[in-house]
Write a protein that holds these residues in place. Structure first.
Motif: not given
Length: 162
Positions: A62-75
């Motif tokens: 959707e953004t053409a950006h490579e994303f690295v998740p660092e934490a879960l903010v919430g559900t």
């Protein structure tokens, strides 16, 4: 015997960047059956992928950006009724925060008009365009420092075929 109710599982990426004095968030504009809407990079969990794999994939698509998740903010859970079709869907959203490490020259997913960086105030000012009522809640939780370590989530190898 009644049918088992199942929510639609989605993921969302909260991607901040400091641009001088401005704290901005990566957002998308997309076409939907209900018109042009604003959202975080977000989408459905696909078969054979973990939640982390899903948010990485959706952010790239959707953004053409490579994303690295660092934490879960919430559900988060919300019910949506389309004003056009009247169809009701309950969404169970897993919102991750992280960083982008690269931007790629590739087309955006079908229906995505553009990726853009916006401040919280700018996002707040256009709530009538939000695709989900959870956008602000996710951002507010992020800004309040809410984080859970990624190791709280476990995906059994039977899911991803490891």
């Amino acid at each position: 015997m009644s049918d088992t109710w199942k929510p639609s599982v989605t993921v969302a990426a909260i991607v901040p960047r400091q641009n001088g004095e401005r704290l901005e968030f990566l957002m998308i504009e997309e076409t939907t059956p209900d018109g042009v809407r604003l959202n975080q990079a977000a989408g459905h969990l696909d078969t054979n992928e973990s939640l982390e794999q899903a948010v990485i994939r959706e952010t790239m698509e959707e953004t053409a950006h490579e994303f690295v998740p660092e934490a879960l903010v919430g559900t988060y859970m919300s019910k949506f009724i389309s004003p056009n079709s009247g169809k009701e869907v309950t969404y169970l959203r897993f919102a991750f925060c992280g960083k982008v490490v690269a931007q790629h020259d590739r087309p955006l997913d079908h229906g995505i008009l553009r990726a853009l960086w916006m401040t919280y105030e700018e996002i707040l000012a256009c709530q009538d365009m939000h695709r989900s009522p959870l956008i602000l809640k996710c951002l507010q939780d992020y800004l309040a420092g809410q984080r859970a370590p990624l190791n709280l989530m476990y995906t059994h190898p039977s899911v991803v075929g490891i």
